[in-house]
Design an enzyme around this catalytic site. Structure first.
Site, PDB file in Angstrom:
ATOM      1  N   LYS A 279      52.382 -30.437  37.187  1.00  0.00           N
ATOM      2  CA  LYS A 279      52.020 -29.427  38.177  1.00  0.00           C
ATOM      3  C   LYS A 279      53.277 -28.979  38.934  1.00  0.00           C
ATOM      4  CE  LYS A 279      47.371 -31.120  39.354  1.00  0.00           C
ATOM      5  NZ  LYS A 279      46.599 -29.938  38.936  1.00  0.00           N
ATOM      6  N   ARG A 353      38.326 -34.546  32.801  1.00  0.00           N
ATOM      7  CA  ARG A 353      37.268 -34.526  31.790  1.00  0.00           C
ATOM      8  C   ARG A 353      37.463 -35.654  30.772  1.00  0.00           C
ATOM      9  NH1 ARG A 353      38.722 -28.402  30.423  1.00  0.00           N
ATOM     10  NH2 ARG A 353      39.217 -28.517  32.636  1.00  0.00           N
TER      11      ARG A 353
HETATM   12  N1  BES Z   1      42.567 -32.205  39.850  1.00  0.00           N
HETATM   13  C1  BES Z   1      42.739 -30.931  39.237  1.00  0.00           C
HETATM   14  C2  BES Z   1      41.797 -29.878  39.800  1.00  0.00           C
HETATM   15  C3  BES Z   1      42.047 -29.439  41.220  1.00  0.00           C
HETATM   16  C4  BES Z   1      42.845 -28.345  41.482  1.00  0.00           C
HETATM   17  C5  BES Z   1      41.437 -30.067  42.278  1.00  0.00           C
HETATM   18  C6  BES Z   1      43.044 -27.908  42.773  1.00  0.00           C
HETATM   19  C7  BES Z   1      41.627 -29.640  43.577  1.00  0.00           C
HETATM   20  C8  BES Z   1      42.427 -28.559  43.819  1.00  0.00           C
HETATM   21  C9  BES Z   1      42.464 -31.037  37.738  1.00  0.00           C
HETATM   22  O1  BES Z   1      42.799 -32.238  37.146  1.00  0.00           O
HETATM   23  C10 BES Z   1      43.276 -29.988  37.050  1.00  0.00           C
HETATM   24  O2  BES Z   1      44.461 -30.083  37.110  1.00  0.00           O
HETATM   25  N2  BES Z   1      42.596 -29.039  36.422  1.00  0.00           N
HETATM   26  C11 BES Z   1      43.233 -27.970  35.729  1.00  0.00           C
HETATM   27  C12 BES Z   1      42.570 -27.813  34.390  1.00  0.00           C
HETATM   28  C13 BES Z   1      43.266 -26.864  33.464  1.00  0.00           C
HETATM   29  C14 BES Z   1      44.609 -27.428  33.040  1.00  0.00           C
HETATM   30  C15 BES Z   1      42.390 -26.609  32.266  1.00  0.00           C
HETATM   31  C16 BES Z   1      43.082 -26.715  36.571  1.00  0.00           C
HETATM   32  O3  BES Z   1      42.019 -26.516  37.165  1.00  0.00           O
HETATM   33  O4  BES Z   1      44.046 -25.968  36.670  1.00  0.00           O
HETATM   34 MN    MN Z   2      44.812 -32.350  36.549  1.00  0.00          MN
END
Ligand code: BES
Ligand code: MN
Ligand code: ZN
Length: 500
Positions: A279, A353
């Site tokens: 990230k 997931r």
């Molecule tokens: N933990 C994050 C989701 C999240 C984002 C929670 C912002 C709270 C605030 C999750 O693990 C994630 O990174 N999801 C990705 C999925 C994508 C790579 C398909 C996302 O939502 O960008």
């Molecule tokens: Mn994530």
């Protein structure tokens, strides 16, 4: 630094039939409603006219309007034994005084009183529902996370709630329920707010053990060896980039005459760096909150046990730290999940997931009547519904139960679809399924991925990515940081099942 110290500091709350105007305290909390002829002090059943009249006369000059969220502190005056009066707005007089309005008004007032020892609540408390709402709001508002602060005002120490029903059976039951909810939500917030330096899969599992000690809840911990032996490729894959190995924790409450068996599954990523699909720095700032689902599940099971609900509840905490260490899983790795499904990991940041898929499969093996999972799963949830409204997907019946329970407890869960046509975007050329599909509708795509692991078990998936953590300032009974969103709804679903 141990995590437990802060968890047991609980504000004390008792009911009294005594006249709150004559009760000595540091502060008395009084409701003000907006009306056509200006703001009006509520509390006829509690407060003598000689206390109310001078306050009412002052309101316009003080700029008090009675709108929801407004909290004004004034000298209590001659008619009241407390030192200060805290006037908390409940909105227009014409609107019905809902439990959620009372919860928020009590919460906002008590939150503003941090550093105060003794507080009397002279808010509307004319029936058991109102007593419960005021108690719950006050206990949730009294929360402060000061575990790492070397100096910080303590939350209100003692609350006395004035009500003619102090000796009424239903009111007492409402208080017990509010205390269980207060303790559960506050402990959930503590876990979410804890630094990921201290909270990691192994220490989280220890927290679960410690929290369940002396209760009717049993805790079983699967460590990395157990996970390998059990074929939990999703949890292991996510955890392998961290020096701190993953865990799957089972938290079981099995009362003798259970009306139903519910499985609750929580995402417990103690820190989500994204892994090798790293990230950006800004996107990582709040990723200690990525275990909110698991914390909520743990404390929902404990609250159900504390209340003695006649429902069997099995919680599953899927715990891993998603890090990009040298052993980390790579985009394009293929993992084999607990139920045998193979997954191509296209994006290591879609890790929730993966851990949930394994935990859902494990939950399903016990053939519960329904499975509910809760997770900070997608950024798409925040895009779709913002930071205060959570989403719920799944089979129609369970999804409807969640929406109904949420409405009754004052949490916002909005029903979302699982459109079959989006499933194609999860197709992988090398494995049964990929862990990433269409970006558009990303929340629903994640839900469709999870659906693969529940078979035909009735199921709901709660995405609380935004609401689990309050990045802006505190409001009502909701503090900054971890909110505990979802616990009241899950408990509500279990309570409804107990009543069927
Ligand atoms: N933990 C994050 C989701 C999240 C984002 C929670 C912002 C709270 C605030 C999750 O693990 C994630 O990174 N999801 C990705 C999925 C994508 C790579 C398909 C996302 O939502 O960008
Ligand atoms: Mn994530
Ligand atoms: Zn995550």
């Amino acid at each position: 630094m141990s995590l437990r110290a802060s968890i047991d500091v609980v504000t004390d709350l008792t009911l009294t039939t005594k006249n709150p105007a004559r009760t000595r305290a540091d502060a008395i909390v009084i409701a003000v409603a907006g009306g056509p002829d200006g703001p009006r002090v509520l509390g006829g059943e509690h407060l003598p006219p000689k206390a109310v009249a001078p306050l009412t006369a002052l309101l316009p000059a003080l700029g008090v309007t009675g709108k929801a969220g407004e909290v004004v502190r004034v000298p209590a005056g001659d008619g009241l034994a407390a030192t200060v009066a805290v006037l908390t707005g409940v909105g227009p007089e014409s609107a019905a005084l809902s439990p959620e309005t009372l919860r928020r008004a009590a919460g906002a007032a008590v939150r503003s009183l941090a550093g105060t020892a003794d507080v009397v609540l002279a808010l509307p408390a004319a029936d058991a529902a109102q007593v419960g709402a005021v108690a719950e709001g006050a206990l949730l508002g009294a929360y402060r996370f000061d575990h790492y602060k070397t100096s910080d005002p303590a939350p209100v120490a003692r609350l006395v709630l004035a009500t003619p029903l102090a000796r009424d059976k239903d009111a007492k039951a409402a208080l017990v329920r509010a205390q269980a909810i207060g303790a559960g939500v506050r402990a959930t917030r503590d876990l979410v707010n804890a630094s990921p330096k201290h909270l990691y899969p192994e220490s989280f599992a220890e927290e679960a053990r410690a929290a369940a000690r002396g209760t009717k809840v049993t805790v079983t911990v699967l460590d990395e060896n157990d996970l390998a032996a059990g074929g939990y490729g999703g949890i292991l894959g996510v955890g392998q980039g961290s020096a701190r190995p993953p865990r799957l924790v089972k938290v079981a409450y099995s009362p003798a005459r259970a009306k139903a068996h519910y499985a609750l599954v929580g995402k417990g990523i103690t820190f989500d760096s994204g892994g090798l699909s790293l990230k950006p720095a800004k996107g990582m700032e709040n990723m200690k909150d990525d275990m909110a689902g698991a914390a909520t599940v743990l404390h929902t099971v404990l609250a159900a046990a504390a209340l003695g609900l006649p429902v069997r509840v099995t919680g599953w905490l899927a715990l891993a730290e998603n890090m990009p260490g040298g052993g980390a899983q790579r985009p394009s790795d293929v993992v084999t999940m607990r139920d045998g499904t193979t997954v191509e990991v296209l994006n290591t940041d879609a890790e929730g997931r993966l851990v949930l898929g394994d935990a859902l499969a494990a939950a399903r093996e016990e053939a519960p009547d329904a499975i509910l999972d809760i997770a900070t799963l997608t950024g798409a949830q925040v895009v779709a519904l913002g930071s205060r409204v959570a989403a719920v997907m799944g089979t129609d019946d369970v999804r409807a139960d969640v929406v109904a329970a949420a409405g009754a407890v004052g949490e916002q869960f909005w029903p979302m679809p699982l459109p079959e046509e989006l499933r194609d975007s999860l197709k992988s050329p090398v494995a049964d399924i990929a862990n990433m599909g269409d970006r558009f509708g990303g929340m629903l795509v994640a839900g469709l991925f999870l659906k693969e692991f529940v078979g035909d078990t009735p199921w709901a998936h709660l995405d609380v990515a935004g609401p689990a953590y309050n990045e802006s300032s505190a409001y009502g009974y909701t503090p900054k940081g971890g909110t505990g969103m979802g616990l009241r709804t899950l408990l509500g679903v279990l309570e409804a099942a107990a009543q069927r």
